[in-house]
Design a protein around this motif. Sequence first.
Motif, PDB file in Angstrom:
ATOM      1  N   GLN A  93       0.836  -1.197   0.000  1.00  0.00           N
ATOM      2  CA  GLN A  93       0.000   0.000   0.000  1.00  0.00           C
ATOM      3  C   GLN A  93       0.875   1.254   0.000  1.00  0.00           C
ATOM      4  N   LEU A  94       0.409   2.307  -0.672  1.00  0.00           N
ATOM      5  CA  LEU A  94       1.163   3.551  -0.790  1.00  0.00           C
ATOM      6  C   LEU A  94       0.473   4.682  -0.032  1.00  0.00           C
ATOM      7  N   ASN A  95       1.260   5.687   0.331  1.00  0.00           N
ATOM      8  CA  ASN A  95       0.699   6.825   1.076  1.00  0.00           C
ATOM      9  C   ASN A  95      -0.004   7.834   0.171  1.00  0.00           C
ATOM     10  N   ARG A  96       0.171   7.695  -1.147  1.00  0.00           N
ATOM     11  CA  ARG A  96      -0.539   8.598  -2.070  1.00  0.00           C
ATOM     12  C   ARG A  96      -0.721   7.920  -3.426  1.00  0.00           C
ATOM     13  N   ASP A  97      -1.685   8.394  -4.145  1.00  0.00           N
ATOM     14  CA  ASP A  97      -2.028   7.858  -5.464  1.00  0.00           C
ATOM     15  C   ASP A  97      -0.937   8.233  -6.462  1.00  0.00           C
ATOM     16  N   THR A  98      -0.387   7.241  -7.149  1.00  0.00           N
ATOM     17  CA  THR A  98       0.651   7.523  -8.143  1.00  0.00           C
ATOM     18  C   THR A  98       0.679   6.409  -9.181  1.00  0.00           C
ATOM     19  N   GLN A  99       1.385   6.650 -10.282  1.00  0.00           N
ATOM     20  CA  GLN A  99       1.448   5.690 -11.382  1.00  0.00           C
ATOM     21  C   GLN A  99       2.888   5.520 -11.842  1.00  0.00           C
ATOM     22  N   GLY A 100       3.221   4.310 -12.299  1.00  0.00           N
ATOM     23  CA  GLY A 100       4.510   4.071 -12.924  1.00  0.00           C
ATOM     24  C   GLY A 100       5.598   3.655 -11.950  1.00  0.00           C
ATOM     25  N   GLU A 101       6.850   3.802 -12.421  1.00  0.00           N
ATOM     26  CA  GLU A 101       7.995   3.397 -11.614  1.00  0.00           C
ATOM     27  C   GLU A 101       8.169   4.340 -10.426  1.00  0.00           C
ATOM     28  N   VAL A 102       8.366   3.744  -9.261  1.00  0.00           N
ATOM     29  CA  VAL A 102       8.496   4.550  -8.033  1.00  0.00           C
ATOM     30  C   VAL A 102       9.601   3.996  -7.163  1.00  0.00           C
TER      31      VAL A 102
END
Length: 349
Positions: free
Chosen positions: A263-272
């Motif tokens: 799970q992530l702390n914010r909505d995002t897309q792609g390589e992180v």
Amino acid sequence: MNALTSPPLLQVKDLCKSYAQQTEWAVDHVSFSLGRGEILALLGPSGCGKTTTLRMLAGFEKPNQGQILLKEQDITESPPQKRNIGIVFQDYALFPHMTLLRNVTFAMRHIEKTQQVEKALEWLQLVGLKDYAKRYPHELSGGQQQRVALARTLAAEPELVLLDEPFSNLDAALRESTRKEMRQLFKKAGTSVILVTHDQAEALTFADRVGVMQQGQLVQLNTPQLVYQQPANAFVAKFLGHTNLLQGTAQGLEASTALGRIQLNRDTQGEVQLSLRPEDLYMVASDSDQAALVKEREFRGHDYLYVLEQDGAEYCVITPSHHYFELGSRVELRSERFAAVLPPQMFGA
């Protein structure tokens, strides 16, 4: 004017400092403000610019550019004695030949002599040392000397108090108790404070807000909780305790990583790139040869710090002390909490 609309006590605008032998800024365009009664910690490794920033606020160093406003008055060019800023140094700087009472009254030149003793005893009472007024500094413990230095600083009734690594000369147990006492005293007196430290625990427990400095820049300024849980970059994540830096592919509020979906702390897309704190992972015993291998285990009293290896990568996990795993055993790693998404430009930092 109420507290919500009143201007900050201190405003630092675009502050820069360089030295003749340096090609880069020691302090690089630093800006921040400090509210009345607020405690701010400037945190960072040696050479990051935090002490130079403090010295410019005190008037001991002159900035190359920028502005310092105290109560909306420009004090950038004012000498130290004209700034009404108190400083508590790490060596306390008490006068060894003076009693505690004399040490405190020395700072009270703004008060009539007939009232100085009474006022000084009040400040010593505030720090719990009124009964020691006739003693000399060498007769006190390190923590008591620190409290006298604080009483003397507060007795001058400064607009702002600067603390330069004030607890570094104390042993671990005394450092923690003195830090707690001083925070309570500052809050009781309504004093505005800036603390400079390289100690992460000190900054997180003492301050209302934490500013992390890196190579002369203020890279993040927020509450201790947000700076720790949502670091601005990989440097902040690694400097504030242990972390696991993971690469992944994000789809909204989840990312696929070497540890599975997280799970992530914010909505995002792609390589992180992600920061996942070791206390947000937990371990389950496994019989699979593909599971993580327990390589190191460090007992720290209230918890264990484990170092694990899986597919050539290392991870750290912090568990309560009753969660015990043998060295060489295999465990499955699971995430209990979200990971923080770090800026793309910090990959590899």
